[in-house]
Design an enzyme around this catalytic site. Structure first.
Site, mmCIF file in Angstrom:
data_model
loop_
_atom_site.group_PDB
_atom_site.id
_atom_site.type_symbol
_atom_site.label_atom_id
_atom_site.label_comp_id
_atom_site.label_asym_id
_atom_site.label_seq_id
_atom_site.Cartn_x
_atom_site.Cartn_y
_atom_site.Cartn_z
ATOM 1 N N LYS A 284 -4.329 -13.681 9.719
ATOM 2 C CA LYS A 284 -5.410 -13.184 10.559
ATOM 3 C C LYS A 284 -5.165 -13.550 12.018
ATOM 4 C CE LYS A 284 -9.051 -13.951 7.066
ATOM 5 N NZ LYS A 284 -9.576 -12.581 6.909
ATOM 6 N N ARG A 358 -10.275 -10.563 -4.118
ATOM 7 C CA ARG A 358 -10.343 -9.751 -5.340
ATOM 8 C C ARG A 358 -9.348 -10.237 -6.388
ATOM 9 N NH1 ARG A 358 -9.106 -4.524 -1.897
ATOM 10 N NH2 ARG A 358 -10.169 -5.927 -0.452
#
Length: 509
Positions: A284, A358
């Site tokens: 990020k 996920r």
């Protein structure tokens, strides 16, 4: 030297009294509700008697301050020592707007903010509240009091020590207060867990918190360490946690209601427990990491919910699962293009290491479906930035494969004040979560909140399932109503409002 969390502040204590504020000695603050009137605002119970006792025209003071009674508006009326022989030094006039439970929750938060560093306050706010309004005042006051610190000199400010809800004579008020304390306490715990910095909050530390609250809440707690995760085939959790010096964990918490039998249905809650998310090798930008200590907020919500199930009288079995890992960068981190094998055998191609949530949820969901026979399955996570694009700052999105679950979620949202909006599981997007070499692709791209839900749906099987993505509501940029600036601790009130209802699986089980 081991990192240790400083002693934190506690929520206010609460008490009920049938007396009015001027009849109760020792309080520093008296607080009265204000209702908007057709021509002028109206003061609630005890204000007239307080005006007489203090020799102050409180209604005139409100009008002079141009008070309107709008929700959360606070008018401060100082009291000089010459005006009273009591301990009261200030009167607060607090707007309750349309007098809904939401208005009273927000008024409770406003009361808490206006009385920080005070010893005690007596208020008639709850005396005019509708059904569930007393509890709303308590929850709002608790969460509006929240604070966290890591200062060498101690906390910058403290919540008011004691709040007395005056002019309450309802026989059911004690039960409503107890339930509200459970709900507010769960929100406080979830918010605190999310706020702890990641130099302390490792997966192992999070598991220790679950063990501690489980012991206090009468829960059975099981923790998988890395060795057991390998043995049992939790490939998603292991892959995500593989780049960190802090080993991953899987936390299981079991709640069994009194009088349960083999026929008692089971709900499984799965909460994303990424204790810090760097993005992995798909790293990020620096500003994107600033809030990532709270990427375990879904797991924190599950831990806090499990701890309060007994207190809200949950009538079904509940099993909470928190797959916990730190998504870090190192030579052992998962790479773009890797293929991982989840619990149960389904495979995922990792085309974005920053779509890690996920992958850990998938392992826990697959385990739940295969081993726990759930009547309903709920996962909750700060999953996608796309959800914030879709719904903005204050509303979470949810997806479900069964329309029968919608009424339960919507009612829980309305009751708790944690707002949700149903999102679609668009079948036409299924091709985006398909991989050319594996069973699924974790980086489907556009319509990101929907495709993330579609990815997870494969691990829910035929079980009635709800997926809650609250990345949109996970962080409050400023104090607003019961939210304090920082991690929101979203989720426990929503889940407890549902699981603590009379029949959480009506129409499903």
């Amino acid at each position: 030297m081991a990192t240790q969390l400083p002693t934190q502040v506690s929520p206010p204590e609460f008490a009920l009294s049938a007396a009015l504020p001027h009849q109760i000695g020792g309080a520093e603050v008296w607080a009265f509700p204000v209702l908007p009137g057709d021509e002028a605002p109206l003061l609630g119970p005890g204000a007239e008697e307080a005006s007489e006792a203090l020799g102050i025209d409180l209604l005139a003071a409100l009008e002079a301050a141009r008070g309107t009674g709008r929700t959360g508006e606070v008018t401060v009326v100082p009291v000089s020592a010459q005006e009273t022989s009591d301990d009261v030094s200030v009167v607060l006039l607090i707007g309750v707007g349309e007098a809904s439970p939401t208005d009273f929750r927000r008024a409770g938060a406003a009361l808490a903010r206006a009385t920080k560093d005070r010893v005690s306050v007596v208020t008639t706010l709850a005396a005019i509240a509708p059904d569930d309004g007393l509890g709303a005042v308590v929850v709002g006051a608790m969460l509006g009091s929240f604070a966290f610190h890591w200062r060498s000199t101690g906390p910058k400010e403290r919540p008011v020590g004691r709040i007395v809800l005056a002019d309450i004579s309802d026989d059911g008020a004690d039960d409503e207060l107890a339930r509200a304390l459970a709900l507010g306490g769960a929100g406080w715990r979830s918010r605190a867990l999310a706020t702890v910095p990641a130099n302390l909050k490792t997966p192992a530390w999070l598991a220790e918190q679950a063990v501690e609250v489980g012991a206090a809440g009468g829960l059975e707690v099981t923790v998988w360490d890395e060795q057991r995760l390998v043995a049992d085939g939790f490939g998603g959790i292991l892959a995500v946690g593989g780049g960190s010096a802090h080993e991953p964990r899987l936390i299981r918490m079991d709640y069994t209601p009194p009088g349960a039998s083999r026929r008692t249905p089971t709900v499984v809650l799965v909460g994303k427990g990424i204790t810090f998310d760097s993005g992995g090798l798909d790293i990020k930008p620096s500003e994107g990491m600033l809030t990532m200590k709270r990427d375990m907020s879904g797991g924190g919500a599950v831990i806090a919910t499990m701890a309060a199930l007994r207190d809200v009288g949950c009538p079904v079995r509940v099993i909470g699962l928190v797959p916990a890992a730190e998504n870090a960068v190192s030579g052992s981190a998962m790479r773009p293009g890797d293929v991982i094998t989840h619990f149960g055998g389904r495979t995922s191609e990792v085309n974005n290491t920053d779509a890690e949530g996920r992958l850990v949820l998938a392992d826990a969901m697959a385990y739940a479906v295969a081993e726990l026979s759930p009547t309903a399955l709920v996962d909750i996570a700060t999953l996608t930035g796309a959800m914030k694009v879709s719904l903005g700052q204050w509303t979470a999105g949810y997806f479900t494969n069964r329309d029968e679950l919608v009424a339960h979620v919507e009612q829980a949202s309305a009751t708790s004040g944690e707002n949700v909006w149903r999102m679609p599981l668009v079948k036409d997007y299924e091709e985006r979560v398909a991989s050319k070499i594996a069973d699924g692709d974790n980086a489907a791209g556009g319509a990101g909140a929907i495709t993330a839900a579609l990815f997870l749906q494969h691990f829910a099987g035929d079980v009635p399932w709800v997926h809650i993505d609250f990345a949109s509501a996970a962080e409050s940029p400023a104090d607003r109503h019961e939210w304090t600036a920082g991690p929101s601790g979203f989720g426990p009130r929503l889940l407890l409002a549902w699981l603590g209802s009379e029949d959480p699986l009506d129409g499903i089980a």
